[in-house]
Design a protein around this motif. Structure first.
Motif, PDB file in Angstrom:
ATOM      1  N   ASP A  11     -39.670  -4.003 -64.363  1.00  0.00           N
ATOM      2  CA  ASP A  11     -38.960  -4.190 -63.097  1.00  0.00           C
ATOM      3  C   ASP A  11     -38.295  -5.561 -62.993  1.00  0.00           C
ATOM      4  OD1 ASP A  11     -41.432  -5.459 -62.973  1.00  0.00           O
ATOM      5  OD2 ASP A  11     -41.546  -5.288 -60.791  1.00  0.00           O
ATOM      6  N   GLU A  12     -38.448  -6.395 -64.020  1.00  0.00           N
ATOM      7  CA  GLU A  12     -37.790  -7.698 -64.020  1.00  0.00           C
ATOM      8  C   GLU A  12     -36.478  -7.597 -64.785  1.00  0.00           C
ATOM      9  OE1 GLU A  12     -40.228 -11.185 -64.791  1.00  0.00           O
ATOM     10  OE2 GLU A  12     -42.020  -9.920 -64.659  1.00  0.00           O
ATOM     11  N   THR A  32     -33.008   1.884 -70.364  1.00  0.00           N
ATOM     12  CA  THR A  32     -33.920   1.101 -69.530  1.00  0.00           C
ATOM     13  C   THR A  32     -34.321   1.866 -68.275  1.00  0.00           C
ATOM     14  OG1 THR A  32     -32.115   0.019 -68.297  1.00  0.00           O
ATOM     15  CG2 THR A  32     -32.880  -1.058 -70.332  1.00  0.00           C
ATOM     16  N   ALA A  33     -35.457   1.448 -67.719  1.00  0.00           N
ATOM     17  CA  ALA A  33     -35.949   1.969 -66.443  1.00  0.00           C
ATOM     18  C   ALA A  33     -36.691   0.843 -65.741  1.00  0.00           C
ATOM     19  CB  ALA A  33     -36.859   3.174 -66.660  1.00  0.00           C
ATOM     20  N   ALA A  34     -36.652   0.837 -64.402  1.00  0.00           N
ATOM     21  CA  ALA A  34     -37.278  -0.241 -63.642  1.00  0.00           C
ATOM     22  C   ALA A  34     -38.496   0.212 -62.851  1.00  0.00           C
ATOM     23  CB  ALA A  34     -36.255  -0.874 -62.685  1.00  0.00           C
ATOM     24  N   THR A  35     -38.772   1.514 -62.839  1.00  0.00           N
ATOM     25  CA  THR A  35     -39.927   2.037 -62.106  1.00  0.00           C
ATOM     26  C   THR A  35     -40.650   3.079 -62.948  1.00  0.00           C
ATOM     27  OG1 THR A  35     -38.731   3.885 -61.084  1.00  0.00           O
ATOM     28  CG2 THR A  35     -38.668   1.758 -59.925  1.00  0.00           C
ATOM     29  N   ALA A  36     -41.867   3.400 -62.542  1.00  0.00           N
ATOM     30  CA  ALA A  36     -42.650   4.405 -63.252  1.00  0.00           C
ATOM     31  C   ALA A  36     -41.976   5.772 -63.164  1.00  0.00           C
ATOM     32  CB  ALA A  36     -44.062   4.472 -62.678  1.00  0.00           C
ATOM     33  N   GLN A  37     -41.489   6.123 -61.979  1.00  0.00           N
ATOM     34  CA  GLN A  37     -40.858   7.429 -61.802  1.00  0.00           C
ATOM     35  C   GLN A  37     -39.581   7.547 -62.625  1.00  0.00           C
ATOM     36  OE1 GLN A  37     -42.146  10.185 -60.173  1.00  0.00           O
ATOM     37  NE2 GLN A  37     -40.486  11.059 -61.401  1.00  0.00           N
ATOM     38  N   GLU A  38     -38.776   6.478 -62.642  1.00  0.00           N
ATOM     39  CA  GLU A  38     -37.550   6.497 -63.434  1.00  0.00           C
ATOM     40  C   GLU A  38     -37.882   6.626 -64.925  1.00  0.00           C
ATOM     41  OE1 GLU A  38     -33.455   3.890 -64.149  1.00  0.00           O
ATOM     42  OE2 GLU A  38     -35.174   2.969 -63.114  1.00  0.00           O
ATOM     43  N   ALA A  39     -38.950   5.936 -65.350  1.00  0.00           N
ATOM     44  CA  ALA A  39     -39.362   6.008 -66.755  1.00  0.00           C
ATOM     45  C   ALA A  39     -39.762   7.424 -67.132  1.00  0.00           C
ATOM     46  CB  ALA A  39     -40.517   5.049 -67.002  1.00  0.00           C
ATOM     47  N   LEU A  40     -40.567   8.072 -66.300  1.00  0.00           N
ATOM     48  CA  LEU A  40     -41.020   9.433 -66.600  1.00  0.00           C
ATOM     49  C   LEU A  40     -39.856  10.417 -66.602  1.00  0.00           C
ATOM     50  CD1 LEU A  40     -44.325   9.477 -64.520  1.00  0.00           C
ATOM     51  CD2 LEU A  40     -44.119   9.531 -67.018  1.00  0.00           C
ATOM     52  N   THR A  41     -38.926  10.230 -65.677  1.00  0.00           N
ATOM     53  CA  THR A  41     -37.760  11.116 -65.600  1.00  0.00           C
ATOM     54  C   THR A  41     -36.902  10.989 -66.854  1.00  0.00           C
ATOM     55  OG1 THR A  41     -37.707  11.005 -63.184  1.00  0.00           O
ATOM     56  CG2 THR A  41     -35.690  11.694 -64.297  1.00  0.00           C
ATOM     57  N   PRO A  58     -43.353  -1.384 -59.775  1.00  0.00           N
ATOM     58  CA  PRO A  58     -43.319  -1.351 -58.305  1.00  0.00           C
ATOM     59  C   PRO A  58     -43.974  -0.123 -57.689  1.00  0.00           C
ATOM     60  CG  PRO A  58     -41.152  -1.878 -59.214  1.00  0.00           C
ATOM     61  CD  PRO A  58     -42.007  -1.476 -60.366  1.00  0.00           C
ATOM     62  N   ASP A  59     -43.869   1.019 -58.373  1.00  0.00           N
ATOM     63  CA  ASP A  59     -44.372   2.271 -57.803  1.00  0.00           C
ATOM     64  C   ASP A  59     -45.562   2.832 -58.578  1.00  0.00           C
ATOM     65  OD1 ASP A  59     -42.814   2.714 -60.031  1.00  0.00           O
ATOM     66  OD2 ASP A  59     -42.076   4.658 -59.340  1.00  0.00           O
ATOM     67  N   GLY A  60     -46.233   1.993 -59.363  1.00  0.00           N
ATOM     68  CA  GLY A  60     -47.381   2.466 -60.122  1.00  0.00           C
ATOM     69  C   GLY A  60     -47.718   1.480 -61.216  1.00  0.00           C
ATOM     70  N   ASN A  61     -48.275   1.979 -62.308  1.00  0.00           N
ATOM     71  CA  ASN A  61     -48.572   1.076 -63.422  1.00  0.00           C
ATOM     72  C   ASN A  61     -48.409   1.809 -64.754  1.00  0.00           C
ATOM     73  OD1 ASN A  61     -51.088   2.472 -63.982  1.00  0.00           O
ATOM     74  ND2 ASN A  61     -51.957   1.376 -62.235  1.00  0.00           N
ATOM     75  N   GLY A  62     -48.441   1.013 -65.811  1.00  0.00           N
ATOM     76  CA  GLY A  62     -48.251   1.567 -67.137  1.00  0.00           C
ATOM     77  C   GLY A  62     -49.299   2.586 -67.525  1.00  0.00           C
ATOM     78  N   THR A  63     -50.510   2.424 -66.989  1.00  0.00           N
ATOM     79  CA  THR A  63     -51.581   3.366 -67.295  1.00  0.00           C
ATOM     80  C   THR A  63     -51.209   4.779 -66.861  1.00  0.00           C
ATOM     81  OG1 THR A  63     -53.242   1.631 -67.021  1.00  0.00           O
ATOM     82  CG2 THR A  63     -54.014   3.902 -66.912  1.00  0.00           C
ATOM     83  N   GLU A  64     -50.665   4.900 -65.660  1.00  0.00           N
ATOM     84  CA  GLU A  64     -50.267   6.212 -65.148  1.00  0.00           C
ATOM     85  C   GLU A  64     -49.137   6.804 -65.986  1.00  0.00           C
ATOM     86  OE1 GLU A  64     -49.231   5.164 -61.221  1.00  0.00           O
ATOM     87  OE2 GLU A  64     -51.292   4.897 -60.540  1.00  0.00           O
ATOM     88  N   VAL A  65     -48.185   5.958 -66.371  1.00  0.00           N
ATOM     89  CA  VAL A  65     -47.072   6.428 -67.188  1.00  0.00           C
ATOM     90  C   VAL A  65     -47.585   6.892 -68.557  1.00  0.00           C
ATOM     91  CG1 VAL A  65     -44.911   5.781 -68.329  1.00  0.00           C
ATOM     92  CG2 VAL A  65     -45.395   4.967 -66.005  1.00  0.00           C
ATOM     93  N   CYS A  66     -48.453   6.079 -69.183  1.00  0.00           N
ATOM     94  CA  CYS A  66     -49.028   6.448 -70.484  1.00  0.00           C
ATOM     95  C   CYS A  66     -49.753   7.777 -70.401  1.00  0.00           C
ATOM     96  CB  CYS A  66     -50.011   5.376 -70.957  1.00  0.00           C
ATOM     97  SG  CYS A  66     -49.251   3.907 -71.639  1.00  0.00           S
ATOM     98  N   ARG A  67     -50.595   7.913 -69.393  1.00  0.00           N
ATOM     99  CA  ARG A  67     -51.403   9.126 -69.270  1.00  0.00           C
ATOM    100  C   ARG A  67     -50.513  10.359 -69.096  1.00  0.00           C
ATOM    101  NH1 ARG A  67     -54.674   7.339 -65.715  1.00  0.00           N
ATOM    102  NH2 ARG A  67     -56.242   6.674 -67.218  1.00  0.00           N
ATOM    103  N   GLU A  68     -49.451  10.225 -68.314  1.00  0.00           N
ATOM    104  CA  GLU A  68     -48.544  11.352 -68.083  1.00  0.00           C
ATOM    105  C   GLU A  68     -47.768  11.692 -69.352  1.00  0.00           C
ATOM    106  OE1 GLU A  68     -46.520  14.442 -66.365  1.00  0.00           O
ATOM    107  OE2 GLU A  68     -48.247  13.340 -65.573  1.00  0.00           O
TER     108      GLU A  68
END
Length: 227
Positions: A11-12, A32-41, A58-68
């Protein structure tokens, strides 16, 4: 690795720009992506060949993204963490991240870890893994160091094989315990300390100054080539 698609999530804006420049100069195609939701999408719409992911978003963390992501992909994931974010870093590794780099980091270190993660993701048809002078024959379950046979107990061999198959990757204590002793084991890190000590005495030229089996204090172990 020229043209390999990498999704960078942070997000930086300054870090995103710096990573874009560094990765593109090395021949990578960068999104690039700046949020967890944008990354997953973006990861779902156009699956990348590697992901570089900040642990705090901003809307979560890397752990949630990794797990998904791990529910549908084995893509290499490198997490970025600031000093002091040890708990988040370990959680991301346990959720499926392959490695991490601590901020501030050098671009060259990041590229080296990315190359290593991509190499590990490429299946090898070789039944023998060689790390420096260490050789592990997976079919014969035989280990040699500098050409000399090394006698290992079954647990020592399984632990060494696990580390060798993930050469360069940091394996956390819970991940190693789960793989070797089963899902009921997560807190018995003293088991690992004992067996790593045994392995060092058998494969390290100088066990007091290990060059193959490296410790990341409080996190886990990795097997590397001294060269």
């Amino acid at each position: 690795m020229s043209g390999t698609r990498v999704l960078v999530v942070d997000d930086e804006a300054q870090i995103l720009r710096a990573l874009q420049i560094k990765l593109r100069s090395a021949g990578y195609a960068v999104e690039t992506a700046a949020t967890a939701q944008e990354a997953l999408t973006k990861a779902a719409m156009r699956p990348p060949e590697a992901i570089i992911l900040d642990v705090l978003l901003p809307d979560g963390n890397g752990t949630e993204v990794c797990r998904e992501v791990r529910t549908w992909s084995s893509v290499p994931i490198l997490v970025l963490s600031a000093v002091g974010e040890e708990r988040e870093k370990i959680a991301a590794l346990d959720a499926g991240a392959d490695d991490y780099v601590t901020k501030p980091f050098s671009g060259d270190e990041l590229l080296a870890r990315l190359r290593a993660a991509l190499r590990r993701a490429t299946p090898s048809a070789q039944p023998v893994i060689e790390v420096g002078e260490l050789s592990i024959d997976l079919e014969k379950r035989a280990v040699t160091m500098a050409g000399e046979p090394v006698a290992l107990t079954p647990i020592e061999y399984e632990l060494l094989r696990l580390l060798a198959r993930n050469e360069g990757k940091l394996l956390t204590h819970p991940a190693s315990l789960r793989e070797i002793w089963g899902p009921a084991y997560r807190e018995e890190s003293n088991y690992l300390h004992v067996y790593i000590s045994h392995l060092r005495r058998k494969i390290e030229p100088d066990p007091a100054r290990p060059r193959y089996l490296l410790t990341q204090a409080g996190v886990g172990y990795r097997l590397v080539s001294p060269s």
